[in-house]
Design a protein around this motif. Structure first.
Motif, PDB file in Angstrom:
ATOM      1  N   PHE A 159       0.836  -1.193   0.000  1.00 13.74           N
ATOM      2  CA  PHE A 159       0.000   0.000   0.000  1.00 13.74           C
ATOM      3  C   PHE A 159       0.871   1.242   0.000  1.00 13.74           C
ATOM      4  O   PHE A 159       2.055   1.216   0.360  1.00 13.74           O
ATOM      5  N   GLU A 160       0.237   2.350  -0.388  1.00 12.00           N
ATOM      6  CA  GLU A 160       0.865   3.658  -0.385  1.00 12.00           C
ATOM      7  C   GLU A 160      -0.175   4.675   0.044  1.00 12.00           C
ATOM      8  O   GLU A 160      -1.263   4.738  -0.534  1.00 12.00           O
ATOM      9  N   VAL A 161       0.154   5.429   1.063  1.00  9.19           N
ATOM     10  CA  VAL A 161      -0.770   6.441   1.577  1.00  9.19           C
ATOM     11  C   VAL A 161      -0.774   7.633   0.622  1.00  9.19           C
ATOM     12  O   VAL A 161       0.248   8.292   0.423  1.00  9.19           O
ATOM     13  N   LEU A 162      -1.925   7.908   0.027  1.00  4.71           N
ATOM     14  CA  LEU A 162      -2.064   9.023  -0.901  1.00  4.71           C
ATOM     15  C   LEU A 162      -2.445  10.316  -0.208  1.00  4.71           C
ATOM     16  O   LEU A 162      -2.025  11.403  -0.624  1.00  4.71           O
ATOM     17  N   GLU A 163      -3.246  10.214   0.851  1.00  5.38           N
ATOM     18  CA  GLU A 163      -3.709  11.409   1.551  1.00  5.38           C
ATOM     19  C   GLU A 163      -3.993  11.058   3.002  1.00  5.38           C
ATOM     20  O   GLU A 163      -4.612  10.027   3.290  1.00  5.38           O
ATOM     21  N   LEU A 164      -3.530  11.902   3.896  1.00  4.33           N
ATOM     22  CA  LEU A 164      -3.764  11.740   5.331  1.00  4.33           C
ATOM     23  C   LEU A 164      -4.328  13.051   5.875  1.00  4.33           C
ATOM     24  O   LEU A 164      -3.618  14.055   5.950  1.00  4.33           O
ATOM     25  N   ASP A 165      -5.616  13.032   6.229  1.00  4.39           N
ATOM     26  CA  ASP A 165      -6.318  14.228   6.688  1.00  4.39           C
ATOM     27  C   ASP A 165      -6.596  14.079   8.183  1.00  4.39           C
ATOM     28  O   ASP A 165      -7.415  13.252   8.593  1.00  4.39           O
ATOM     29  N   LEU A 166      -5.899  14.868   9.003  1.00  2.00           N
ATOM     30  CA  LEU A 166      -6.092  14.811  10.448  1.00  2.00           C
ATOM     31  C   LEU A 166      -7.286  15.623  10.912  1.00  2.00           C
ATOM     32  O   LEU A 166      -7.737  15.472  12.045  1.00  2.00           O
ATOM     33  N   VAL A 167      -7.800  16.511  10.071  1.00  2.00           N
ATOM     34  CA  VAL A 167      -8.959  17.317  10.443  1.00  2.00           C
ATOM     35  C   VAL A 167     -10.243  16.527  10.266  1.00  2.00           C
ATOM     36  O   VAL A 167     -11.085  16.453  11.165  1.00  2.00           O
ATOM     37  N   ARG A 168     -10.413  15.920   9.096  1.00  4.70           N
ATOM     38  CA  ARG A 168     -11.614  15.129   8.819  1.00  4.70           C
ATOM     39  C   ARG A 168     -11.455  13.667   9.197  1.00  4.70           C
ATOM     40  O   ARG A 168     -12.376  12.868   8.986  1.00  4.70           O
ATOM     41  N   GLU A 169     -10.296  13.286   9.728  1.00  2.00           N
ATOM     42  CA  GLU A 169     -10.044  11.914  10.189  1.00  2.00           C
ATOM     43  C   GLU A 169     -10.264  10.901   9.061  1.00  2.00           C
ATOM     44  O   GLU A 169     -11.051   9.958   9.190  1.00  2.00           O
ATOM     45  N   THR A 170      -9.562  11.081   7.943  1.00  2.00           N
ATOM     46  CA  THR A 170      -9.649  10.154   6.822  1.00  2.00           C
ATOM     47  C   THR A 170      -8.255   9.830   6.321  1.00  2.00           C
ATOM     48  O   THR A 170      -7.312  10.620   6.474  1.00  2.00           O
ATOM     49  N   THR A 171      -8.142   8.656   5.709  1.00  2.00           N
ATOM     50  CA  THR A 171      -6.892   8.194   5.101  1.00  2.00           C
ATOM     51  C   THR A 171      -7.215   7.590   3.751  1.00  2.00           C
ATOM     52  O   THR A 171      -8.060   6.684   3.664  1.00  2.00           O
ATOM     53  N   VAL A 172      -6.580   8.062   2.701  1.00  2.00           N
ATOM     54  CA  VAL A 172      -6.761   7.547   1.347  1.00  2.00           C
ATOM     55  C   VAL A 172      -5.523   6.718   1.008  1.00  2.00           C
ATOM     56  O   VAL A 172      -4.393   7.216   1.070  1.00  2.00           O
ATOM     57  N   VAL A 173      -5.747   5.447   0.662  1.00  2.00           N
ATOM     58  CA  VAL A 173      -4.655   4.502   0.471  1.00  2.00           C
ATOM     59  C   VAL A 173      -4.803   3.833  -0.883  1.00  2.00           C
ATOM     60  O   VAL A 173      -5.912   3.459  -1.294  1.00  2.00           O
ATOM     61  N   ASP A 174      -3.679   3.685  -1.591  1.00  6.83           N
ATOM     62  CA  ASP A 174      -3.606   2.902  -2.825  1.00  6.83           C
ATOM     63  C   ASP A 174      -3.106   1.513  -2.448  1.00  6.83           C
ATOM     64  O   ASP A 174      -1.966   1.349  -2.005  1.00  6.83           O
ATOM     65  N   VAL A 175      -3.959   0.502  -2.619  1.00  3.85           N
ATOM     66  CA  VAL A 175      -3.694  -0.846  -2.121  1.00  3.85           C
ATOM     67  C   VAL A 175      -3.506  -1.793  -3.291  1.00  3.85           C
ATOM     68  O   VAL A 175      -4.272  -1.761  -4.262  1.00  3.85           O
ATOM     69  N   ARG A 176      -2.494  -2.645  -3.185  1.00  7.34           N
ATOM     70  CA  ARG A 176      -2.253  -3.733  -4.139  1.00  7.34           C
ATOM     71  C   ARG A 176      -2.131  -5.021  -3.356  1.00  7.34           C
ATOM     72  O   ARG A 176      -1.344  -5.097  -2.407  1.00  7.34           O
ATOM     73  N   TYR A 177      -2.922  -6.019  -3.760  1.00  5.30           N
ATOM     74  CA  TYR A 177      -2.943  -7.272  -3.015  1.00  5.30           C
ATOM     75  C   TYR A 177      -3.306  -8.410  -3.942  1.00  5.30           C
ATOM     76  O   TYR A 177      -3.666  -8.205  -5.112  1.00  5.30           O
ATOM     77  N   GLN A 178      -3.242  -9.614  -3.411  1.00  3.25           N
ATOM     78  CA  GLN A 178      -3.612 -10.805  -4.155  1.00  3.25           C
ATOM     79  C   GLN A 178      -4.892 -11.366  -3.569  1.00  3.25           C
ATOM     80  O   GLN A 178      -4.943 -11.710  -2.383  1.00  3.25           O
ATOM     81  N   ALA A 179      -5.911 -11.441  -4.383  1.00  4.57           N
ATOM     82  CA  ALA A 179      -7.215 -11.902  -3.913  1.00  4.57           C
ATOM     83  C   ALA A 179      -7.163 -13.369  -3.568  1.00  4.57           C
ATOM     84  O   ALA A 179      -6.447 -14.160  -4.193  1.00  4.57           O
ATOM     85  N   ALA A 180      -7.940 -13.740  -2.562  1.00  2.00           N
ATOM     86  CA  ALA A 180      -8.011 -15.135  -2.152  1.00  2.00           C
ATOM     87  C   ALA A 180      -8.834 -15.937  -3.142  1.00  2.00           C
ATOM     88  O   ALA A 180      -9.703 -15.411  -3.838  1.00  2.00           O
ATOM     89  N   LYS A 181      -8.549 -17.218  -3.197  1.00  6.29           N
ATOM     90  CA  LYS A 181      -9.298 -18.104  -4.080  1.00  6.29           C
ATOM     91  C   LYS A 181     -10.716 -18.274  -3.559  1.00  6.29           C
ATOM     92  O   LYS A 181     -10.955 -18.392  -2.364  1.00  6.29           O
ATOM     93  N   SER A 182     -11.661 -18.291  -4.481  1.00  5.15           N
ATOM     94  CA  SER A 182     -13.059 -18.471  -4.094  1.00  5.15           C
ATOM     95  C   SER A 182     -13.297 -19.901  -3.689  1.00  5.15           C
ATOM     96  O   SER A 182     -12.899 -20.839  -4.377  1.00  5.15           O
TER      97      SER A 182
END
Length: 248
Positions: A159-182
């Motif tokens: 992951f990579e944090v794109l935006e961290l807002d301490l006023v509105r209490e939000t975090t925008v993250v770019d996530v890369r992962y491997q999905a689990a098998k169904s």
């Protein structure tokens, strides 16, 4: 003869690339038109320039014009940019007509084959990328990583944090992962409902809808018999408590 072979090779290659590989997988008609138009335009310009004496400055200027084109009408992914680049390369190869003549079909076929393999469903089919907005400002990356693992149910996540807002209490993250098998649902995982269902109506016969039974007719109380002619009607019964009240 070499010009005809180059043109036929390019038309076959761009048809396979734009329609068979891209459109049937991604279903964007506007980009299908863009890829074919770009390829044919580059092919025509390259053939025209190869037939006249031009300086190297003109060629560099043409590539500079192509490089400053900005596609502002709609956002496209890196995958679609790759198709743009391949469409451009196919037109250039066919327009330059390298010697011997078999180089153009071989190179075009190898490029299309590479795109078929790389953009196939079997290549990294479980790799995912998401942009997530969390309703909390995470300053600890370890805690944030654990939250993303639990959210996407995966053991490894980048992951990579794109935006961290301490006023509105939000975090925008770019996530890369491997999905689990169904996993298929086994019979012992199925839970039955405790509700009692109403009995089903009998199935209709011969394709006709089932008849709804008519409601029972409203029953009227029987009328008392009429007295005979010449006789006085029988007095109505008097309650004992009422008789005692009158006598008192």
């Amino acid at each position: 003869m070499s010009l005809a072979i180059a043109i036929i090779t390019d038309l076959i290659a761009i048809t396979v690339l734009a329609y068979v590989l891209y459109f049937r997988r991604h279903r964007r008609r506007d980009l299908l038109l863009s890829y074919i138009a770009l390829n044919i335009g580059v092919l025509a310009v390259t053939i025209a320039l190869s037939s006249v004496e031009v300086g190297i400055g003109l060629g560099i200027g043409l590539f500079g014009i192509l490089s400053i084109i900005r596609l502002r009408s709609d956002q496209i992914t890196q995958q679609e940019i790759a198709y743009y680049f391949v469409s451009l390369v196919l037109g250039l190869i066919a327009g330059l007509r390298p010697v011997p003549e078999w180089i153009t079909p071989v190179l075009s076929g190898l490029i299309v084959l590479a795109m078929f393999v790389v953009d196939g469903r079997w290549t990294a089919r479980r790799a995912r990328r998401r942009t997530v907005t969390l309703d909390r400002a995470y300053l600890d990356e370890g805690e944030l990583e654990q939250v993303l693992r639990d959210t996407f149910d995966t053991a490894s996540v980048r992951f990579e944090v794109l935006e961290l807002d301490l006023v509105r209490e939000t975090t925008v993250v770019d996530v890369r992962y491997q999905a689990a098998k169904s996993t298929s649902l086994r019979p012992d995982h199925v839970q039955t409902s405790s509700l009692v269902s109403a009995p089903a109506s009998p199935a209709p016969q011969s394709g006709l809808p089932a008849r709804v039974p008519a409601p029972a007719p409203f029953a009227t109380p029987p009328r008392p018999p009429l007295p005979a002619r010449g006789t006085a009607p029988a007095p109505a019964p008097v309650d004992a408590s009422a008789r005692h009240h009158v006598s008192a």
